[in-house]
Motif scaffolding. Structure first.
Motif, PDB file in Angstrom:
ATOM      1  N   GLN A   7      38.033  45.738 -62.796  1.00 38.21           N
ATOM      2  CA  GLN A   7      37.820  46.014 -61.373  1.00 38.21           C
ATOM      3  C   GLN A   7      37.743  44.762 -60.506  1.00 38.21           C
ATOM      4  OE1 GLN A   7      34.240  48.328 -61.442  1.00 38.21           O
ATOM      5  NE2 GLN A   7      35.241  50.101 -62.327  1.00 38.21           N
ATOM      6  N   ASN A   8      37.806  43.599 -61.131  1.00 38.97           N
ATOM      7  CA  ASN A   8      37.729  42.329 -60.416  1.00 38.97           C
ATOM      8  C   ASN A   8      36.382  42.133 -59.724  1.00 38.97           C
ATOM      9  OD1 ASN A   8      39.080  39.908 -60.067  1.00 38.97           O
ATOM     10  ND2 ASN A   8      39.862  40.481 -58.064  1.00 38.97           N
ATOM     11  N   PHE A   9      35.355  42.814 -60.216  1.00 35.18           N
ATOM     12  CA  PHE A   9      34.004  42.718 -59.677  1.00 35.18           C
ATOM     13  C   PHE A   9      33.053  43.225 -60.747  1.00 35.18           C
ATOM     14  CE2 PHE A   9      30.667  42.689 -56.609  1.00 35.18           C
ATOM     15  CZ  PHE A   9      29.838  43.735 -56.955  1.00 35.18           C
ATOM     16  N   VAL A  22      20.785  42.311 -59.131  1.00 37.19           N
ATOM     17  CA  VAL A  22      20.235  41.102 -59.736  1.00 37.19           C
ATOM     18  C   VAL A  22      21.322  40.039 -59.847  1.00 37.19           C
ATOM     19  CG1 VAL A  22      19.180  40.133 -61.805  1.00 37.19           C
ATOM     20  CG2 VAL A  22      18.526  42.396 -61.028  1.00 37.19           C
ATOM     21  N   ILE A  23      22.506  40.479 -60.242  1.00 34.04           N
ATOM     22  CA  ILE A  23      23.601  39.535 -60.437  1.00 34.04           C
ATOM     23  C   ILE A  23      24.907  40.215 -60.036  1.00 34.04           C
ATOM     24  CG2 ILE A  23      23.957  40.150 -62.853  1.00 34.04           C
ATOM     25  CD1 ILE A  23      24.526  37.167 -63.388  1.00 34.04           C
ATOM     26  N   ALA A  24      25.777  39.447 -59.410  1.00 31.96           N
ATOM     27  CA  ALA A  24      27.100  39.954 -59.041  1.00 31.96           C
ATOM     28  C   ALA A  24      28.120  38.848 -59.249  1.00 31.96           C
ATOM     29  CB  ALA A  24      27.110  40.416 -57.596  1.00 31.96           C
ATOM     30  N   VAL A  25      29.280  39.241 -59.735  1.00 31.82           N
ATOM     31  CA  VAL A  25      30.400  38.323 -59.904  1.00 31.82           C
ATOM     32  C   VAL A  25      31.566  38.949 -59.161  1.00 31.82           C
ATOM     33  CG1 VAL A  25      31.944  37.192 -61.553  1.00 31.82           C
ATOM     34  CG2 VAL A  25      29.575  37.644 -62.185  1.00 31.82           C
ATOM     35  N   ARG A  26      32.182  38.161 -58.286  1.00 35.17           N
ATOM     36  CA  ARG A  26      33.305  38.681 -57.504  1.00 35.17           C
ATOM     37  C   ARG A  26      34.307  37.566 -57.250  1.00 35.17           C
ATOM     38  NH1 ARG A  26      32.639  37.021 -52.184  1.00 35.17           N
ATOM     39  NH2 ARG A  26      30.538  36.364 -51.651  1.00 35.17           N
ATOM     40  N   PRO A  27      35.522  37.937 -56.865  1.00 34.84           N
ATOM     41  CA  PRO A  27      36.520  36.909 -56.585  1.00 34.84           C
ATOM     42  C   PRO A  27      36.129  36.087 -55.361  1.00 34.84           C
ATOM     43  CG  PRO A  27      37.515  39.099 -56.607  1.00 34.84           C
ATOM     44  CD  PRO A  27      36.041  39.273 -56.712  1.00 34.84           C
ATOM     45  N   HIS A  28      36.529  34.852 -55.345  1.00 35.32           N
ATOM     46  CA  HIS A  28      36.349  33.997 -54.176  1.00 35.32           C
ATOM     47  C   HIS A  28      37.209  34.564 -53.053  1.00 35.32           C
ATOM     48  CE1 HIS A  28      36.597  30.442 -51.616  1.00 35.32           C
ATOM     49  NE2 HIS A  28      35.480  30.033 -52.234  1.00 35.32           N
ATOM     50  N   ASP A  29      36.738  34.471 -51.834  1.00 37.16           N
ATOM     51  CA  ASP A  29      37.447  35.061 -50.695  1.00 37.16           C
ATOM     52  C   ASP A  29      38.819  34.440 -50.446  1.00 37.16           C
ATOM     53  OD1 ASP A  29      35.268  36.724 -50.274  1.00 37.16           O
ATOM     54  OD2 ASP A  29      34.319  35.320 -48.885  1.00 37.16           O
ATOM     55  N   THR A  30      38.973  33.154 -50.724  1.00 34.41           N
ATOM     56  CA  THR A  30      40.235  32.486 -50.386  1.00 34.41           C
ATOM     57  C   THR A  30      40.927  31.809 -51.558  1.00 34.41           C
ATOM     58  OG1 THR A  30      39.044  30.476 -49.752  1.00 34.41           O
ATOM     59  CG2 THR A  30      39.514  32.070 -47.998  1.00 34.41           C
ATOM     60  N   ASP A  31      40.262  31.646 -52.682  1.00 35.24           N
ATOM     61  CA  ASP A  31      40.847  30.940 -53.823  1.00 35.24           C
ATOM     62  C   ASP A  31      40.801  31.835 -55.065  1.00 35.24           C
ATOM     63  OD1 ASP A  31      41.616  29.261 -55.881  1.00 35.24           O
ATOM     64  OD2 ASP A  31      40.302  27.612 -55.284  1.00 35.24           O
ATOM     65  N   TYR A  50      17.404  32.923 -53.923  1.00 36.22           N
ATOM     66  CA  TYR A  50      18.729  33.524 -54.048  1.00 36.22           C
ATOM     67  C   TYR A  50      19.742  32.412 -54.262  1.00 36.22           C
ATOM     68  CZ  TYR A  50      22.762  36.335 -52.663  1.00 36.22           C
ATOM     69  OH  TYR A  50      23.957  37.001 -52.623  1.00 36.22           O
ATOM     70  N   ARG A  51      20.622  32.563 -55.238  1.00 35.04           N
ATOM     71  CA  ARG A  51      21.571  31.507 -55.579  1.00 35.04           C
ATOM     72  C   ARG A  51      23.009  32.021 -55.524  1.00 35.04           C
ATOM     73  NH1 ARG A  51      17.747  28.338 -54.957  1.00 35.04           N
ATOM     74  NH2 ARG A  51      16.532  27.541 -56.669  1.00 35.04           N
ATOM     75  N   ILE A  52      23.896  31.168 -55.053  1.00 34.42           N
ATOM     76  CA  ILE A  52      25.332  31.448 -55.059  1.00 34.42           C
ATOM     77  C   ILE A  52      26.028  30.257 -55.705  1.00 34.42           C
ATOM     78  CG2 ILE A  52      27.404  31.793 -53.660  1.00 34.42           C
ATOM     79  CD1 ILE A  52      25.699  33.145 -51.576  1.00 34.42           C
ATOM     80  N   PHE A  53      26.893  30.562 -56.680  1.00 35.00           N
ATOM     81  CA  PHE A  53      27.660  29.528 -57.364  1.00 35.00           C
ATOM     82  C   PHE A  53      29.140  29.854 -57.236  1.00 35.00           C
ATOM     83  CE2 PHE A  53      23.610  30.048 -59.517  1.00 35.00           C
ATOM     84  CZ  PHE A  53      23.136  28.752 -59.588  1.00 35.00           C
ATOM     85  N   ILE A  54      29.930  28.856 -56.964  1.00 36.39           N
ATOM     86  CA  ILE A  54      31.377  28.998 -56.960  1.00 36.39           C
ATOM     87  C   ILE A  54      31.874  28.313 -58.221  1.00 36.39           C
ATOM     88  CG2 ILE A  54      33.524  28.427 -55.774  1.00 36.39           C
ATOM     89  CD1 ILE A  54      31.897  28.505 -53.154  1.00 36.39           C
ATOM     90  N   LEU A  55      32.542  29.096 -59.080  1.00 34.35           N
ATOM     91  CA  LEU A  55      32.915  28.613 -60.408  1.00 34.35           C
ATOM     92  C   LEU A  55      34.394  28.841 -60.673  1.00 34.35           C
ATOM     93  CD1 LEU A  55      29.928  30.346 -62.183  1.00 34.35           C
ATOM     94  CD2 LEU A  55      30.093  27.922 -61.674  1.00 34.35           C
ATOM     95  N   PRO A  56      34.987  28.028 -61.550  1.00 28.38           N
ATOM     96  CA  PRO A  56      36.377  28.271 -61.934  1.00 28.38           C
ATOM     97  C   PRO A  56      36.472  29.585 -62.711  1.00 28.38           C
ATOM     98  CG  PRO A  56      35.475  26.405 -63.149  1.00 28.38           C
ATOM     99  CD  PRO A  56      34.424  26.861 -62.184  1.00 28.38           C
ATOM    100  N   ARG A  57      37.298  30.483 -62.239  1.00 31.16           N
ATOM    101  CA  ARG A  57      37.382  31.837 -62.778  1.00 31.16           C
ATOM    102  C   ARG A  57      37.669  31.863 -64.291  1.00 31.16           C
ATOM    103  NH1 ARG A  57      38.652  37.035 -60.886  1.00 31.16           N
ATOM    104  NH2 ARG A  57      39.659  38.265 -62.500  1.00 31.16           N
ATOM    105  N   LYS A  58      38.770  31.280 -64.697  1.00 31.73           N
ATOM    106  CA  LYS A  58      39.179  31.390 -66.096  1.00 31.73           C
ATOM    107  C   LYS A  58      38.147  30.767 -67.033  1.00 31.73           C
ATOM    108  CE  LYS A  58      42.933  30.690 -69.300  1.00 31.73           C
ATOM    109  NZ  LYS A  58      44.308  30.280 -69.510  1.00 31.73           N
TER     110      LYS A  58
END
Length: 101
Positions: A7-9, A22-31, A50-58
């Protein structure tokens, strides 16, 4: 992992039966090569935690996949009933045959 793959989420709610995320993983809006990992604080903890991390998908999904395989392989040692152990081995084999990253 399967939810993210299909589902890409993916998300999880409070284990105590609440409906708070508690936790969510979703695609980056632009990358498309990155994902956003959002971690909410537990109940009663300040929202400033509250924390947000931008991580390399693969790389992130591969690390989760590898950890899942390792967990199941380690878990095999604790099966007493051979039928259950064989079912667990088949499950590991099915996971290894479908890349979830």
């Amino acid at each position: 992992m399967k939810q993210m793959y299909k589902q890409n989420f993916a998300s999880a709610i409070q284990p105590e039966g609440g409906d708070e995320l508690v936790i969510a993983v979703r695609p980056h809006d632009t990358d498309s090569n990155q994902i956003i990992l959002e971690i909410s604080p537990e109940r009663g903890i300040s929202h400033k935690d509250y924390r947000i991390f931008i991580l390399p998908r693969k790389e992130f999904l591969k690390a989760l996949y590898d950890a899942l395989i390792t967990y199941h392989q380690t878990d095999l040692e604790f099966y007493v009933v051979d039928e259950h152990k064989q079912a667990a081995k088949r499950h590991i084999h099915s996971l290894l045959n479908q890349r979830l990253y």
